[in-house]
Motif scaffolding. Sequence first.
Motif, mmCIF file in Angstrom:
data_model
loop_
_atom_site.group_PDB
_atom_site.id
_atom_site.type_symbol
_atom_site.label_atom_id
_atom_site.label_comp_id
_atom_site.label_asym_id
_atom_site.label_seq_id
_atom_site.Cartn_x
_atom_site.Cartn_y
_atom_site.Cartn_z
ATOM 1 N N HIS A 40 39.372 38.907 34.226
ATOM 2 C CA HIS A 40 38.870 39.901 35.187
ATOM 3 C C HIS A 40 39.867 40.227 36.298
ATOM 4 O O HIS A 40 39.574 41.050 37.167
ATOM 5 C CB HIS A 40 37.561 39.406 35.805
ATOM 6 N N SER A 41 41.021 39.604 36.278
ATOM 7 C CA SER A 41 41.983 39.779 37.369
ATOM 8 C C SER A 41 42.720 41.112 37.276
ATOM 9 O O SER A 41 43.051 41.581 36.180
ATOM 10 C CB SER A 41 42.996 38.632 37.367
ATOM 11 N N ARG A 42 43.001 41.694 38.443
ATOM 12 C CA ARG A 42 43.840 42.891 38.523
ATOM 13 C C ARG A 42 45.085 42.599 39.361
ATOM 14 O O ARG A 42 45.699 43.501 39.923
ATOM 15 C CB ARG A 42 43.062 44.049 39.132
ATOM 16 N N PRO A 59 43.833 41.601 30.461
ATOM 17 C CA PRO A 59 44.153 43.017 30.186
ATOM 18 C C PRO A 59 44.311 43.886 31.426
ATOM 19 O O PRO A 59 44.900 44.964 31.344
ATOM 20 C CB PRO A 59 42.964 43.482 29.334
ATOM 21 N N GLU A 60 43.805 43.449 32.572
ATOM 22 C CA GLU A 60 43.840 44.290 33.771
ATOM 23 C C GLU A 60 44.975 43.942 34.731
ATOM 24 O O GLU A 60 45.147 44.610 35.749
ATOM 25 C CB GLU A 60 42.504 44.191 34.518
ATOM 26 N N ILE A 61 45.737 42.898 34.442
ATOM 27 C CA ILE A 61 46.798 42.537 35.388
ATOM 28 C C ILE A 61 47.949 43.539 35.300
ATOM 29 O O ILE A 61 48.090 44.266 34.325
ATOM 30 C CB ILE A 61 47.347 41.118 35.123
ATOM 31 N N GLU A 62 48.793 43.538 36.335
ATOM 32 C CA GLU A 62 49.989 44.385 36.355
ATOM 33 C C GLU A 62 51.212 43.488 36.379
ATOM 34 O O GLU A 62 51.277 42.528 37.162
ATOM 35 C CB GLU A 62 49.993 45.289 37.588
ATOM 36 N N LEU A 63 52.170 43.775 35.528
ATOM 37 C CA LEU A 63 53.429 43.039 35.517
ATOM 38 C C LEU A 63 54.543 43.960 35.999
ATOM 39 O O LEU A 63 54.786 45.013 35.410
ATOM 40 C CB LEU A 63 53.747 42.531 34.109
ATOM 41 N N SER A 108 48.913 27.012 42.820
ATOM 42 C CA SER A 108 48.130 28.237 42.679
ATOM 43 C C SER A 108 47.669 28.383 41.228
ATOM 44 O O SER A 108 48.483 28.398 40.309
ATOM 45 C CB SER A 108 48.980 29.448 43.068
ATOM 46 N N PRO A 109 46.357 28.505 40.989
ATOM 47 C CA PRO A 109 45.872 28.704 39.612
ATOM 48 C C PRO A 109 46.483 29.930 38.949
ATOM 49 O O PRO A 109 46.805 29.898 37.758
ATOM 50 C CB PRO A 109 44.355 28.870 39.805
ATOM 51 N N ALA A 110 46.646 31.011 39.718
ATOM 52 C CA ALA A 110 47.218 32.238 39.152
ATOM 53 C C ALA A 110 48.675 32.014 38.757
ATOM 54 O O ALA A 110 49.109 32.425 37.670
ATOM 55 C CB ALA A 110 47.113 33.377 40.156
ATOM 56 N N GLN A 111 49.451 31.387 39.629
ATOM 57 C CA GLN A 111 50.854 31.127 39.349
ATOM 58 C C GLN A 111 51.001 30.189 38.146
ATOM 59 O O GLN A 111 51.862 30.388 37.269
ATOM 60 C CB GLN A 111 51.540 30.514 40.569
ATOM 61 N N HIS A 112 50.166 29.158 38.100
ATOM 62 C CA HIS A 112 50.223 28.209 36.985
ATOM 63 C C HIS A 112 49.944 28.922 35.666
ATOM 64 O O HIS A 112 50.657 28.719 34.672
ATOM 65 C CB HIS A 112 49.207 27.089 37.207
ATOM 66 N N TRP A 113 48.917 29.777 35.665
ATOM 67 C CA TRP A 113 48.583 30.530 34.451
ATOM 68 C C TRP A 113 49.743 31.439 34.047
ATOM 69 O O TRP A 113 50.103 31.521 32.863
ATOM 70 C CB TRP A 113 47.334 31.382 34.684
#
Length: 299
Positions: free
Chosen positions: A92-94, A122-126, A282-287
Motif C-alpha cells: 500500500h506504500s506510495r 506497485p505504488e512506490i516510486e523509484l 527503518s522497516p522501509a529501508q530494510h525492505w
Amino acid sequence: MATVDLNLVRVFVTLYAARSVTLAAERLHVTQPSVSYALARLRELFGDRLFVRSRDGMEPTFTAIQLYPALRDSLAQIDSVLEGNREFEPRHSRRRFRLALTDLGEMALLPRILAHLHAQAPEIELEVVPLEIDKAEDWLATGKVNAVICSRPIAAASIERRVVLSDERYVCLLNRDHSTIGDSLSLEQFIQARHAVVAASTGHGLAEDVLREQGLQRKVSLKVSHFSSLPRILQKSDLLAILPEQIASTFAREAPLKVLDLPFEVPPFEVALHWQAHTARSPAQHWFCESIVAAIAGT
C-alpha cells in the motif's frame, strides 16, 4: 544546539549539499522565501554568514564547513529513529526511494530491480540518481539517496555493504571488423590503438589504476560520460574501450562488436549495494535493500 529548531538543521544540511536556495527549496518541498528565512535565522543563531554567493552557487564558510558533519550526522540519526517507529506496508506504500546507479547499472540491473520492487509494492516510486562516486558517501549520509550500487567500495565506517555481483572482470570491446586487431589482443596492439574512456566518476577505474601502476600509457582519443554511448561509437570507429564483461557481452550481442581479453592482468571485482548503517532500523529501508539484493540474485 538545544535551542535549534530541527527544521533549521534540515535546511542547513540540504542547502550545504545543494549549494543553491532554489534546489534546496525543491528538495525540501518548500518555497524559496522559506529557505531564505531559515538561513537568516541560522546566521543569527551561529553569528556567521554560513553561506556566501559565488559563481558556483552558495559556498559554505569555514564555520559552515566545521558545523556540517555534526549536523548532518545528527539529523540522519534522528530521522533514523523516527523512521524506525513507522510501519511499512509495501503493498500500500506510495513512498519514493532513491537509488544511485551508473548507466551500466541502469542497463544491466535496473530492469530486474524495478520488476521485483513493483511486484511487491506497485505504488512506490523509484528515482534513479546518476552515480558520482566521489559524492556517494555524502549522498548516503544526508539521505539524498537510500542506497548506492557501485563496484568501488565506499570506505566509511557508517556504510554497510552487501555484494550483489562477484567475480566480474574487465575486458576490451571493439569493432568486430577492426582494421588491425583480430581474435586476440597483444599489449603492443593495445598501447598503439586509440581508446575511448569513460569518466572516472562512474567508479569503474580499476583497469586505469593497473595501467598507471605498470607505467603503461595508451592513446586516449575520446572521453565520454556514459558507457551507453560506446556501442555506436565503437562500431563506427577503430577505438577500443574497457568495460565489465557482462555488459560488454550484451553490447556485442546487439551490435557488430567483439569482446577480447585484456593483454594485462586486472583483478576481478565485486559490485555491491551500499547504504547508511543506521537506516537499517527503518522497516522501509530494510525492505528496499533486501528487495534489491533479492532482485539481482534472481530470488
